[in-house]
Motif scaffolding. Structure first.
Motif, short mmCIF file in Angstrom:
data_model
loop_
_atom_site.label_atom_id
_atom_site.label_comp_id
_atom_site.label_asym_id
_atom_site.label_seq_id
_atom_site.Cartn_x
_atom_site.Cartn_y
_atom_site.Cartn_z
N PHE A 320 55.58 18.03 9.07
CA PHE A 320 54.33 18.47 9.69
C PHE A 320 53.91 19.85 9.17
CE2 PHE A 320 52.42 21.20 12.94
CZ PHE A 320 51.19 20.58 13.07
N HIS A 321 54.85 20.79 9.18
CA HIS A 321 54.49 22.17 8.78
C HIS A 321 54.20 22.27 7.29
CE1 HIS A 321 54.80 24.11 12.64
NE2 HIS A 321 55.96 23.51 12.86
N LEU A 322 54.89 21.49 6.48
CA LEU A 322 54.62 21.53 5.03
C LEU A 322 53.24 20.94 4.73
CD1 LEU A 322 58.18 20.60 3.80
CD2 LEU A 322 57.01 22.76 3.32
N LYS A 323 52.89 19.85 5.42
CA LYS A 323 51.57 19.26 5.21
C LYS A 323 50.48 20.25 5.63
CE LYS A 323 50.91 14.77 6.13
NZ LYS A 323 51.10 13.44 6.79
N THR A 324 50.74 20.96 6.72
CA THR A 324 49.76 21.95 7.19
C THR A 324 49.61 23.08 6.17
OG1 THR A 324 50.55 21.47 9.42
CG2 THR A 324 49.08 23.34 9.18
N ALA A 325 50.74 23.53 5.61
CA ALA A 325 50.70 24.61 4.61
C ALA A 325 49.86 24.19 3.40
CB ALA A 325 52.12 24.98 4.17
N ILE A 326 50.06 22.95 2.95
CA ILE A 326 49.34 22.47 1.77
C ILE A 326 47.86 22.27 2.08
CG2 ILE A 326 49.08 20.45 0.25
CD1 ILE A 326 52.22 20.28 0.35
N ALA A 327 47.56 21.85 3.31
CA ALA A 327 46.15 21.69 3.70
C ALA A 327 45.44 23.04 3.64
CB ALA A 327 46.06 21.09 5.10
#
Length: 477
Positions: A320-327
């Motif tokens: 979840f947090h990695l996807k948010t960072a990339i977004a």
């Protein structure tokens, strides 16, 4: 009155401002840059002129010149508030940006007005011995802008701060910028296994000159931790957290400090507090993911059969947090690699594969990034896809890139181990010996390399590549 376009253009090119500093749009993620500069304006009021100047340029790159002008007005107001009695030389950069934006809006009269303002200020100065004092501010301003445009620009940023410091060696702001750029360059040099100019002394000096700057204090703490002076580092972290308990810039480095020290729960607590203040920070989301990754390894190391529910939960949080960072930051290479590895940990192989490919397509990758990609992707092929031949192929790709780095070393070691295992199991073929020969040769182990090439030739007698490699090696000994 008609303004000659040629003379206008040549005057514009002489201005020192963001438009003449070759800061290229394709090297950054504009949305993410705008976000980080907005945060800086909120939390670092003392550097607002610099931030508004940069933000106006970012707005222009995004195609909104009206917004760009409004940020320049804010820069002017900040300059007025700072030292109403004396001119803040960074304002010349603001005026230069005005001239360029009006030019792009086809408002040539106004562009000329701002060119005149810059020229008149410089003339006023040059009658006196003061002509030199405007330069350091402007070099530093350029240094800060270059720093924001990413790694490709760090060497130039370093030169700018060095030039500024020649004239004002004790200027706190210039020392801060110089220490920050050297801290980052040192980080990349380490990754590339190069000789480094240590940033430790520069950070210490910057903290002495900026005793209130908890941001630099936190960087100094991380650097002390790097050189194994953990207790001294922790003293700085604690002091910084006391002076500015709610500053997300300090919290994120404090969290990194505690995570690296192994205090993952403490790091998580600090990060969640910071996230409440800057919820969109890609840096914070990445750090949170690294904490959950740490927790995953703790679970896997502590018992032979870790509770599956906990494992899945931790993997989910990291994803979840990695996807948010990339977004938030579309060119965040390390977040892509972590995310692909996390998908693999969760046995979501299709998503892992797609994420690896997306990360590799980022347009600003350096050689050491690519080597790191080949290393991780090779591991993915080997351990998750169970394909040794594909793993060998990608580790080799990492080795083929000539630049020495962590990633290249990792590829070399992984390849060596894998090939030696194959040979132990009696599965080897000529290629395996040939590749092992190449690795030994690269590591300077010439006699071992000769042995490997001889075995390769025994299995594949007419191979030109092995014959010529063997011939060269024998001649070089």
């Amino acid at each position: 009155s008609t303004i000659s376009m040629n003379s206008l253009k040549s005057s514009l090119l002489k201005l020192e401002c963001h438009f003449t500093w070759t800061l290229l749009k394709q090297d950054v993620d504009l949305g993410h840059l705008e976000e980080t500069v907005d945060d800086q304006i909120e939390f670092f009021t003392e550097s607002n002129i610099t931030s508004y100047n940069l933000l106006s340029y970012v707005c222009h790159l995004k195609g909104s010149n009206e917004e760009a002008l409004s940020n320049l007005r804010k820069a002017e107001a900040a300059a007025q508030n700072n030292h109403p009695d004396e001119i803040d030389w960074r304002i010349l950069v603001t005026w230069g940006n005005y001239a360029w934006i009006y030019y792009h809006m086809n408002r040539y009269e106004e562009a000329q007005t701002y060119i005149n303002k810059v020229e008149n200020s410089c003339k006023k100065l040059s009658n006196t011995a003061q002509w030199k004092i405007q330069l350091p501010e402007i070099y530093a301003e350029q240094g800060w802008a270059l720093l924001k445009f990413g790694r490709k620009y760090y060497e130039r940023a370093k030169d700018c701060f060095e030039t500024a410091l020649k004239n004002e060696p004790n200027n706190p702001r210039f020392n801060a910028g110089y220490a920050i750029v050297m801290y980052r360059l040192e980080d990349f040099s380490l990754r590339q296994c190069e000789e480094i100019i240590p940033s430790l002394e520069l950070l210490k000096r910057a903290v002495e000159l900026n005793p209130k700057s908890t941001f630099i204090m936190a960087l100094l703490a991380l650097k002390l931790q790097d050189v194994k002076q953990v207790d001294e580092g922790e003293r700085y972290i604690e002091e910084a957290m006391q002076i500015t308990p709610d500053l997300p810039y300090v919290q994120r480095y404090a969290a990194k400090f505690y995570r690296r020290k192994g205090e993952v729960d403490k790091a998580l607590k600090i990060l969640k507090k910071a996230l409440a203040v800057t919820p969109k920070s890609a840096f914070l989301h990445h750090q949170l993911a690294l904490c959950y990754k740490g927790k995953l390894y703790q679970l896997k190391d502590s018992t032979r059969y870790p509770p599956q529910k906990q494992v899945e939960e931790v993997i989910q949080l990291a994803i979840f947090h990695l996807k948010t960072a990339i977004a938030q930051k579309a060119k965040f290479f390390y977040a892509y690699m972590e995310l692909a590895n996390m998908y693999a940990q969760g046995k979501r192989y299709q998503e892992a594969e797609e994420t690896f490919q997306k990360g590799f397509q980022i347009n600003i990758l350096f050689d050491d990034d690519k080597q790191e990609y080949y290393y991780h992707y090779g591991n993915f092929q080997r351990f998750h896809m169970k394909s040794e031949s594909e793993a060998i192929r990608y580790y080799l790709e990492g080795l083929k890139i000539e630049k020495e780095s962590y990633g290249r070393k990792a590829c070399r070691n992984a390849l060596k181990k894998l090939l030696e295992k194959r040979i132990q199991r009696g599965l080897e073929d000529a290629t395996d010996f040939g590749t092992l020969g190449l690795i030994h040769n690269q590591s300077g182990e010439k006699h071992k390399a000769i042995e490997c090439y001889e075995k390769a030739i025994a299995l594949c007698p007419n191979n030109e590549e092995y014959l010529s490699a063997l011939c060269e090696l024998r001649l070089s000994i």
